[in-house]
Design an enzyme around this catalytic site. Structure first.
Site, mmCIF file in Angstrom:
data_model
loop_
_atom_site.group_PDB
_atom_site.id
_atom_site.type_symbol
_atom_site.label_atom_id
_atom_site.label_comp_id
_atom_site.label_asym_id
_atom_site.label_seq_id
_atom_site.Cartn_x
_atom_site.Cartn_y
_atom_site.Cartn_z
ATOM 1 N N ASP A 104 0.868 -1.173 0.000
ATOM 2 C CA ASP A 104 0.000 0.000 0.000
ATOM 3 C C ASP A 104 0.906 1.224 0.000
ATOM 4 O OD1 ASP A 104 -1.973 -1.893 0.346
ATOM 5 O OD2 ASP A 104 -2.909 -0.913 2.063
ATOM 6 N N HIS A 160 5.169 -7.206 -0.470
ATOM 7 C CA HIS A 160 4.992 -8.491 -1.145
ATOM 8 C C HIS A 160 5.774 -8.536 -2.452
ATOM 9 C CE1 HIS A 160 1.310 -9.564 1.362
ATOM 10 N NE2 HIS A 160 1.526 -8.295 1.664
ATOM 11 N N SER A 261 7.220 3.778 5.859
ATOM 12 C CA SER A 261 8.429 4.298 5.250
ATOM 13 C C SER A 261 8.265 4.364 3.753
ATOM 14 C CB SER A 261 9.633 3.444 5.644
ATOM 15 O OG SER A 261 10.828 4.106 5.291
#
Length: 295
Positions: A104, A160, A261
């Protein structure tokens, strides 16, 4: 016209974020390393009431949404930071030829690697070799694209695999913990090259290389990779090379940050972005598409 109960905190947050000088002072002129280590210890305290209180304070600064979290009760703030999501919360783009977003994020800089140089923000170049911790420029990415994906503190913090691939190596580089928000990126030269980071080198199924560079920041500074039995953190001197030979599937979880981050993606020529600067992404959405060479 009456305002909602959430309106006042939202206006307060917006005023703080828009005041660049104050924002920069609060997040970058404090003892960053000490605060980051202290937050790491604090976040792991197991206390239900302290966790609920901390999450309540956190909500005053962010639009934290835990409705997709697999668990709704957290034993520590760390468990909330690194939460898993419910099954099916992040469907993958159906076309297997597309490289998907590994996390995200808000899309930051997008561009091409030119003479070994990329941009963190307008007028703020840095060398790819310095980011990677190499003595020579990684020529295989020359002319290819880079994309900067920024995770805010309220986002899902796991990342991922963008495609079926093999992870060939990880290089960990210890460093500072500057904030990586847009305000800091406009003010601090070579910021990504200063901060703690890890270069993850992948080999795609068609043989082409790819690189993911998770960059830590203030209050983050710990990167966990499932395929390495070690937590990468500030107490490591670095740089350290960690050879790997790990096959991964598209969408497979690779690891997580412990707060929020940035993750920088690099691909060689032959791909083009499916996204635009400023776009809000979810893990699994299309990020890059292969370019079909003219016959």
């Amino acid at each position: 016209m009456t305002s909602t109960p959430q309106a006042a905190p939202r206006r307060w947050r917006e005023r703080l974020l828009l005041n660049e000088d104050l924002n920069f002072l609060l997040t970058n002129r404090l003892p960053r390393r000490w605060l980051t280590l202290a937050m790491g210890r604090f976040s792991k305290i197991r206390s239900p009431w302290l966790t609920r209180f901390s999450i309540g304070v956190w909500r005053q600064f962010t639009e934290l949404d835990l409705s997709e979290a697999k668990e709704q009760r957290f034993e520590s703030l760390h468990a909330c930071f690194t939460r898993e999501l419910k099954e099916g919360a992040r469907p993958l783009a159906p076309d297997p030829a597309l490289l998907i977003s590994p996390c995200d994020a808000l899309v930051g800089a997008i561009g091409r690697v030119q003479r070994g140089t990329v941009l963190q923000a307008k007028g703020m170049p840095y060398r790819l070799a310095e980011l990677f911790g190499c003595s020579e420029e990684p020529a295989e990415f020359e002319g290819g694209h880079y994309l900067t994906l920024r995770l805010t503190s309220a986002m899902y913090h796991r990342f991922h695999a963008p495609a079926d691939a093999c992870i060939e190596a990880v290089r960990y580089l210890s460093g500072d913990t500057w904030n990586v928000n847009p305000i800091a990126l406009k003010r601090i030269e070579r910021l990504f090259c200063r901060n703690e980071r890890a270069r993850i080198r992948l080999r795609l199924a068609d043989g082409r290389p790819m690189a993911l560079v998770p960059v830590a920041a203030i209050l983050v500074a710990s990167i966990r990779l499932h395929f390495l039995d070690v937590l990468l953190h500030l107490r490591w001197a670095g740089p350290r090379d960690l050879p790997c030979d790990v096959p991964v599937r598209r969408g497979q979880e690779l690891g997580w940050f412990e707060h929020g981050s940035t993750l920088v993606v690099f691909v060689p020529p032959g791909f083009e972005p499916c996204v635009t600067t400023g776009q809000r992404l979810r893990m699994g959405q299309a990020l890059l598409r292969p370019v079909i060479a003219p016959s």
